[in-house]
Design an enzyme around this catalytic site. Structure first.
Site, mmCIF file in Angstrom:
data_model
loop_
_atom_site.group_PDB
_atom_site.id
_atom_site.type_symbol
_atom_site.label_atom_id
_atom_site.label_comp_id
_atom_site.label_asym_id
_atom_site.label_seq_id
_atom_site.Cartn_x
_atom_site.Cartn_y
_atom_site.Cartn_z
ATOM 1 N N ARG A 20 49.611 47.453 44.234
ATOM 2 C CA ARG A 20 48.311 48.072 44.480
ATOM 3 C C ARG A 20 48.387 49.542 44.044
ATOM 4 O O ARG A 20 49.411 50.181 44.148
ATOM 5 C CB ARG A 20 47.891 47.943 45.931
ATOM 6 C CG ARG A 20 48.816 48.594 46.905
ATOM 7 C CD ARG A 20 48.458 48.231 48.358
ATOM 8 N NE ARG A 20 49.426 48.765 49.256
ATOM 9 C CZ ARG A 20 50.630 48.255 49.515
ATOM 10 N NH1 ARG A 20 51.007 47.155 48.894
ATOM 11 N NH2 ARG A 20 51.455 48.810 50.359
ATOM 12 N N LYS A 56 48.965 41.196 38.242
ATOM 13 C CA LYS A 56 47.616 41.448 37.732
ATOM 14 C C LYS A 56 47.647 42.683 36.847
ATOM 15 O O LYS A 56 48.539 43.514 36.950
ATOM 16 C CB LYS A 56 46.632 41.662 38.889
ATOM 17 C CG LYS A 56 46.424 40.413 39.711
ATOM 18 C CD LYS A 56 45.390 40.629 40.785
ATOM 19 C CE LYS A 56 45.232 39.331 41.573
ATOM 20 N NZ LYS A 56 44.388 39.488 42.729
ATOM 21 N N HIS A 81 57.303 35.668 31.621
ATOM 22 C CA HIS A 81 56.209 34.739 31.893
ATOM 23 C C HIS A 81 56.410 34.069 33.254
ATOM 24 O O HIS A 81 57.433 34.235 33.896
ATOM 25 C CB HIS A 81 56.106 33.684 30.788
ATOM 26 C CG HIS A 81 57.331 32.831 30.673
ATOM 27 N ND1 HIS A 81 58.243 33.018 29.674
ATOM 28 C CD2 HIS A 81 57.797 31.816 31.426
ATOM 29 C CE1 HIS A 81 59.218 32.131 29.816
ATOM 30 N NE2 HIS A 81 58.965 31.408 30.873
#
Length: 167
Positions: free
Chosen positions: A162, A148, A102
């Site tokens: 990416r 993400k 986290h």
């Protein structure tokens, strides 16, 4: 899955990798204490041994409450830090110096932990933090920082991560 087969569910995938086999056998044995409080009480000495041996001597933080599907592989298990809230799918690969857990939010609370899909190959020195979801059949290159969500069937690299290739 019975208790005996659950203890050995990672051994075939870690063939020729003695350290990985030892860590994962001990991890699966420690996970037995998650089944019932009485088992945890009976195995409390083992849990202390697991904590000292695996974390201090083998340098792998893999808490017993971490959820991991069968076929987990640990290559070059050194400086590996996994939060107890992380969820792994089946047949995932972990390499050295990786941190998965986290993150602390602006208000001082903690985010959720990553959920990692099936057949995810995580390179060395990777950092996966926050409430992210990693899809199935993903390869994460060495040194990548993932903050993400990552979709299925791709290769990711860089800081921040990416997508460089869709499989």
């Amino acid at each position: 899955m019975n208790i005996i087969s659950s203890l050995f569910q990672d051994q075939k995938k870690n063939k020729g990798n003695l350290k990985g086999r030892i860590i994962l056998f001990m991890f699966r044995f420690a996970q037995l204490t998650n089944r019932h409080i009485l088992i945890a009480i009976l195995l409390c000495i083992y849990l202390g041994f697991y904590h000292v041996f695996v974390e201090w001597f083998l340098c792998v933080e893999l808490p017993r409450k971490t959820k991991a599907g069968k076929g987990l592989v640990i290559y070059h298990g050194q400086a590996l830090v996994i939060n107890q809230g992380v969820v792994f799918g089946e047949d995932c690969i972990l390499r050295n110096s990786t941190t998965i857990g986290h993150k602390i939010l602006k208000d001082g609370t903690f985010s959720g932990c990553p959920v990692i899909g099936n057949r995810v190959d995580i390179g060395a020195n990777v950092c996966i933090i926050g409430n992210v979801k990693i899809g199935n059949d993903v390869k994460i290159g060495a040194g990548t920082v993932v903050v993400k969500d990552i979709p299925d069937n791709c290769v990711v690299v860089g800081n921040p991560a990416r997508i460089i290739l869709n499989l």
